[in-house]
Motif scaffolding. Sequence first.
Motif, PDB file in Angstrom:
ATOM      1  N   ALA A  20       0.840  -1.198   0.000  1.00  0.00           N
ATOM      2  CA  ALA A  20       0.000   0.000   0.000  1.00  0.00           C
ATOM      3  C   ALA A  20       0.877   1.252   0.000  1.00  0.00           C
ATOM      4  CB  ALA A  20      -0.900   0.003   1.221  1.00  0.00           C
ATOM      5  N   LYS A  21       0.351   2.311  -0.584  1.00  0.00           N
ATOM      6  CA  LYS A  21       1.010   3.610  -0.448  1.00  0.00           C
ATOM      7  C   LYS A  21       0.641   4.136   0.936  1.00  0.00           C
ATOM      8  CE  LYS A  21       1.363   8.138  -2.591  1.00  0.00           C
ATOM      9  NZ  LYS A  21       0.691   9.127  -3.436  1.00  0.00           N
ATOM     10  N   VAL A  22       1.624   4.648   1.681  1.00  0.00           N
ATOM     11  CA  VAL A  22       1.358   5.044   3.071  1.00  0.00           C
ATOM     12  C   VAL A  22       1.809   6.476   3.346  1.00  0.00           C
ATOM     13  CG1 VAL A  22       1.858   4.550   5.493  1.00  0.00           C
ATOM     14  CG2 VAL A  22       1.619   2.656   3.877  1.00  0.00           C
ATOM     15  N   ASP A  23       0.872   7.299   3.819  1.00  0.00           N
ATOM     16  CA  ASP A  23       1.236   8.598   4.384  1.00  0.00           C
ATOM     17  C   ASP A  23       1.207   8.443   5.896  1.00  0.00           C
ATOM     18  OD1 ASP A  23       1.308   9.676   1.897  1.00  0.00           O
ATOM     19  OD2 ASP A  23      -0.581  10.791   2.067  1.00  0.00           O
ATOM     20  N   MET A  24       2.289   8.834   6.534  1.00  0.00           N
ATOM     21  CA  MET A  24       2.305   8.759   8.003  1.00  0.00           C
ATOM     22  C   MET A  24       2.178  10.179   8.536  1.00  0.00           C
ATOM     23  SD  MET A  24       3.643   6.424  10.624  1.00  0.00           S
ATOM     24  CE  MET A  24       3.163   6.875  12.294  1.00  0.00           C
ATOM     25  N   ILE A  25       1.215  10.375   9.412  1.00  0.00           N
ATOM     26  CA  ILE A  25       1.038  11.689  10.029  1.00  0.00           C
ATOM     27  C   ILE A  25       1.269  11.530  11.525  1.00  0.00           C
ATOM     28  CG2 ILE A  25      -0.523  13.625  10.399  1.00  0.00           C
ATOM     29  CD1 ILE A  25      -2.135  12.596   7.937  1.00  0.00           C
ATOM     30  N   ALA A  26       2.306  12.188  12.040  1.00  0.00           N
ATOM     31  CA  ALA A  26       2.647  12.022  13.456  1.00  0.00           C
ATOM     32  C   ALA A  26       2.558  13.363  14.166  1.00  0.00           C
ATOM     33  CB  ALA A  26       4.060  11.448  13.587  1.00  0.00           C
ATOM     34  N   GLY A  27       1.934  13.333  15.337  1.00  0.00           N
ATOM     35  CA  GLY A  27       1.772  14.574  16.085  1.00  0.00           C
ATOM     36  C   GLY A  27       2.474  14.510  17.431  1.00  0.00           C
ATOM     37  N   PHE A  28       3.157  15.593  17.787  1.00  0.00           N
ATOM     38  CA  PHE A  28       3.832  15.681  19.088  1.00  0.00           C
ATOM     39  C   PHE A  28       3.571  17.053  19.679  1.00  0.00           C
ATOM     40  CE2 PHE A  28       6.134  12.504  16.713  1.00  0.00           C
ATOM     41  CZ  PHE A  28       6.291  11.485  17.642  1.00  0.00           C
ATOM     42  N   ARG A  29       3.790  17.170  21.008  1.00  0.00           N
ATOM     43  CA  ARG A  29       3.580  18.463  21.633  1.00  0.00           C
ATOM     44  C   ARG A  29       4.590  19.483  21.100  1.00  0.00           C
ATOM     45  NH1 ARG A  29       4.858  17.849  26.674  1.00  0.00           N
ATOM     46  NH2 ARG A  29       4.356  15.654  26.707  1.00  0.00           N
ATOM     47  N   SER A  30       5.876  19.062  21.055  1.00  0.00           N
ATOM     48  CA  SER A  30       6.887  19.982  20.537  1.00  0.00           C
ATOM     49  C   SER A  30       8.016  19.188  19.892  1.00  0.00           C
ATOM     50  CB  SER A  30       7.434  20.862  21.659  1.00  0.00           C
ATOM     51  OG  SER A  30       8.103  20.035  22.580  1.00  0.00           O
ATOM     52  N   GLN A  31       8.902  19.909  19.216  1.00  0.00           N
ATOM     53  CA  GLN A  31       9.941  19.280  18.415  1.00  0.00           C
ATOM     54  C   GLN A  31      10.883  18.403  19.238  1.00  0.00           C
ATOM     55  OE1 GLN A  31      12.436  21.984  16.136  1.00  0.00           O
ATOM     56  NE2 GLN A  31      13.078  20.282  14.844  1.00  0.00           N
ATOM     57  N   ASP A  32      11.206  18.859  20.475  1.00  0.00           N
ATOM     58  CA  ASP A  32      12.221  18.141  21.246  1.00  0.00           C
ATOM     59  C   ASP A  32      11.764  16.767  21.738  1.00  0.00           C
ATOM     60  OD1 ASP A  32      10.542  19.978  22.648  1.00  0.00           O
ATOM     61  OD2 ASP A  32      11.534  19.361  24.490  1.00  0.00           O
ATOM     62  N   ILE A  33      10.488  16.429  21.615  1.00  0.00           N
ATOM     63  CA  ILE A  33      10.062  15.092  22.056  1.00  0.00           C
ATOM     64  C   ILE A  33       9.691  14.182  20.885  1.00  0.00           C
ATOM     65  CG2 ILE A  33       9.312  15.811  24.364  1.00  0.00           C
ATOM     66  CD1 ILE A  33       6.411  15.615  23.257  1.00  0.00           C
ATOM     67  N   ILE A  34      10.053  14.603  19.676  1.00  0.00           N
ATOM     68  CA  ILE A  34       9.756  13.739  18.523  1.00  0.00           C
ATOM     69  C   ILE A  34      10.578  12.449  18.622  1.00  0.00           C
ATOM     70  CG2 ILE A  34      10.030  13.524  16.014  1.00  0.00           C
ATOM     71  CD1 ILE A  34       9.255  16.484  15.811  1.00  0.00           C
ATOM     72  N   ILE A  35       9.892  11.324  18.427  1.00  0.00           N
ATOM     73  CA  ILE A  35      10.584  10.030  18.482  1.00  0.00           C
ATOM     74  C   ILE A  35      10.391   9.288  17.171  1.00  0.00           C
ATOM     75  CG2 ILE A  35      10.418   9.673  20.984  1.00  0.00           C
ATOM     76  CD1 ILE A  35       7.927   7.809  20.232  1.00  0.00           C
ATOM     77  N   LEU A  36      11.254   8.321  16.917  1.00  0.00           N
ATOM     78  CA  LEU A  36      11.122   7.360  15.822  1.00  0.00           C
ATOM     79  C   LEU A  36      11.031   8.025  14.440  1.00  0.00           C
ATOM     80  CD1 LEU A  36       8.399   5.054  17.455  1.00  0.00           C
ATOM     81  CD2 LEU A  36      10.832   4.529  17.261  1.00  0.00           C
TER      82      LEU A  36
END
Lengths: 281, 464
Positions: free
Chosen positions: A125-141
């Motif tokens: 499948a074609k996949v768009d991943m949309i990830a949300g975080f409170r702020s930039q410094d806690i972005i994971i993976l």
Amino acid sequence: MFQIVQKKRLNDSMTQMRVQAPYVAKKAQAGQFIILRVNEYGERIPLTIADYDREAGTVDIIFQKVGKTTLLLDTLEEGDSILDFIGPLGKASELEGYHYAAVIGGGAGCAIAYPQAKALHALGAKVDMIAGFRSQDIIILEDEMKAASDQLYLMTDDGSNGHKGFVTDALKQNIEAGAKYDLVVAIGPLPMMKAVCNLTKEYGIKTIISMNSIMIDGTGMCGGCRVTVGGETKFACVDGPDFDGHLVDFDEVMKRAKTYAELERESTREFNCRLMQQAEQ
Amino acid sequence: MPNMTMTKTPMPEQKPDVRNHNFEEVALGYTEEMAVGEAQRCLNCKNKPCVTGCPVMVPIPEFIAHVANREFEEAYQVLTKATSLPAVCGRVCPQETQCESKCVRGIKGEPVGIGRLERFVADWHMANSKEAPKKPQQNGHKVAVIGAGPASLTCAGDLANMGYEVTVYEALHTAGGVLMYGIPQFRLPKEIVQKEIDGLRAKGVTILTDMVIGKVLTLDELFADGFEAIFIGSGAGLPNFMHIPGEGLVGTYSANEFLTRVNLMKAYRPEYDTPILRPKNAAIVGGGNVAMDAARTAKRLGSEHVYIVYRRSEAEMPARAEEIHHAKEEGIEFRLLTNPVAIHGDESGKVCSIECVEMELGEPDASGRRRPIEKQGSNFELPVDCAIIAIGNSPNPLIPANTSGLEVNRRGCIVADEETMATSLPGVYAAGDAVSGAATVILAMGGGKKAAKSIDEYIKSKNA
Ligand SMILES: Cc1cc2nc3c(=O)[nH]c(=O)nc-3n(C[C@H](O)[C@H](O)[C@H](O)COP(=O)(O)OP(=O)(O)OC[C@H]3O[C@@H](n4cnc5c(N)ncnc54)[C@H](O)[C@@H]3O)c2cc1C
Ligand SMILES: Cc1cc2nc3c(=O)[nH]c(=O)nc-3n(C[C@H](O)[C@H](O)[C@H](O)COP(=O)(O)OP(=O)(O)OC[C@H]3O[C@@H](n4cnc5c(N)ncnc54)[C@H](O)[C@@H]3O)c2cc1C
Ligand code: SF4
Ligand code: SF4
Ligand code: FES
């Protein structure tokens, strides 16, 4: 006993562990979870199987430190062991036959959403991943999510990464711009999953959510994980954790999730006090 | 000369207003003198009517005669030939409808306290016997046993005695089934169940916990691993709900969840992390042993008012008479001929009352019990902050759902031959609540015993 062979801090509140658990690794599939108990006095808590290596017999878990048990788990180091580690539990996600999916993760939910993106991708499948975080410094993976998708949209509540907004904003934008999704997978805090479902309902796009109910046994024995889906009582541990998000009674689930909130706050406070005392000694 | 006293030697017990604040065992057990005195009430009847009331045919007069002669170890040896868990059966069997219901002393007066004597003998053995269980000679054949409740423990024990190499696979982190997670400490101390399990281990039985069969391993994989036969004793652990409004509220529990948190996860002990709501007032819906256990547990957690809400009358209650009696003594309030129609919550989603309607008894139904009928307009509300649903359990579908060819009936029970306990799959046997639906410990054990015998014959004939 299940030995921790690797431990990695992802950010201030999230930790990844690789655990030696050959039986779990042998059978694990995307969407399934384990239940663990750190020690004799501990609670049983469910965590998603974030990754596995059948050859090495290891399973990866990623957890957010939110309360007593996850804080306690985080005190274990490489070489230490977890008393009970039970799985794989739950039904594997049904991801076959889709052409274009949006996989949405909210905060810690990204750890659960990313294996699903990976599985969808592997199925063609074609996949768009949309990830949300409170702020930039806690972005994971970030690297993992990038590798598992065709396009990654990273959103922050405060805009610190240059993309301010909620995951629903990005999803709506993509749909309006003509993305013909035939599946949306949404995993994260309950209010986020509810908001995504409200949006996709409008567009008539099938939406799978992963239910993070409170659980004990994980085998269908206690009924504590029950959710109302399409007017029927379902047990998240055996009938889920994935459900059709348009049929889930989110308001009921959101109230039930707070059942032990006061008791948990108290035991977390005590635990933190003890950790501080130990650190002082 | 037999002791012709008309009543049973009373059981020493903790006082009701003391014990309803602690989790220690309610019944304290006979002393040697009491046991001998009670044993002397037995007339040693030639035709042994009592034995016909026992599902596993315990040689009752024989073991009781040894007690009367103070030969307690000999009494134990007689008992264990028929039941592998006498300390458990003596405590939880519904004796008044089984062995004791057939006792001739019960015609004029009270029957012999068979259960109490059985418990005494088992406890005496545990306290006084120094003999370690011997590991039987192994015969080189492997059998897998699924679940670790009384059906499985009995089957595993019998097979181990015959020389089989037995591995038990249990889904939870502790072996024992309902004996560990359901029946409370104050009725069946967990140390006793643990001793029985340790005894099995000493006989060479391997017990693997955390193994959810159907998920972690399938039956086919067990066969591929070299097991020649499989026994399924997975119980009836699936809680039924009433499907009335309010079952999703905070403070509505299934009895299984409530009891599991307290018994298996030890929420009543401060050193354990398990959270549990300690209700101010609780309503328990149902009239069986499970309902009594939940009610008495709620009381011990500090509830002021604990109601049993049951839609028939006391005569129809499936709970053991002794448990109903104990519950009343402890201050449990019975709301009989009362049926819940809805559970109401406050604005935060917490239970604040249970709405009930009064019932009256009509004509007998298919089960022979008089059918309760609603009294129109008799609705009323009980103010409670916790509602515990204890209206029964069904077999868990996990194993049948993951095992092709394993036949189940309409109620989800595994279909097994009544005599051999053979299922629709060759080499696979099943017994206990998984086959009968929720029943009793002793019936589960009886089934496990039959299955062990059939498994032995099956493996012998296959290797002949
Ligand atoms: C199938 C499933 C998969 C999960 N996968 C993951 C995962 O991969 N990574 C991860 O970090 N978490 C995951 N969770 C959530 C995780 O189980 C909880 O965070 C954990 O139980 C919290 O335990 P604690 O003792 O540390 O916190 P607690 O002290 O129990 O709780 C702290 C706070 O978190 C809330 N909380 C408790 N349990 C849950 C829950 N199940 N879901 C949401 N909120 C809860 C409490 O109300 C409280 O406010 C999953 C849950 C389920 C049911
Ligand atoms: C609260 C309560 C009180 C009771 N009181 C009494 C009483 O006073 N007297 C009486 O005679 N009876 C009583 N009963 C009934 C009695 O306990 C049961 O009839 C009996 O335990 C059934 O035994 P079993 O071995 O068939 O199953 P269980 O005791 O239910 O054991 C089944 C075991 O199998 C395990 N299992 C299930 N699925 C799997 C799987 N897929 N893989 C591996 N393991 C699995 C379960 O975790 C469990 O440990 C009571 C029941 C309850 C719930
Ligand atoms: S096993 Fe149960 S029914 Fe049989 S004699 Fe003992 S108490 Fe009575
Ligand atoms: S029927 Fe009663 S009196 Fe007669 S042998 Fe049995 S227990 Fe003893
Ligand atoms: S966790 Fe107990 S039934 Fe799902």
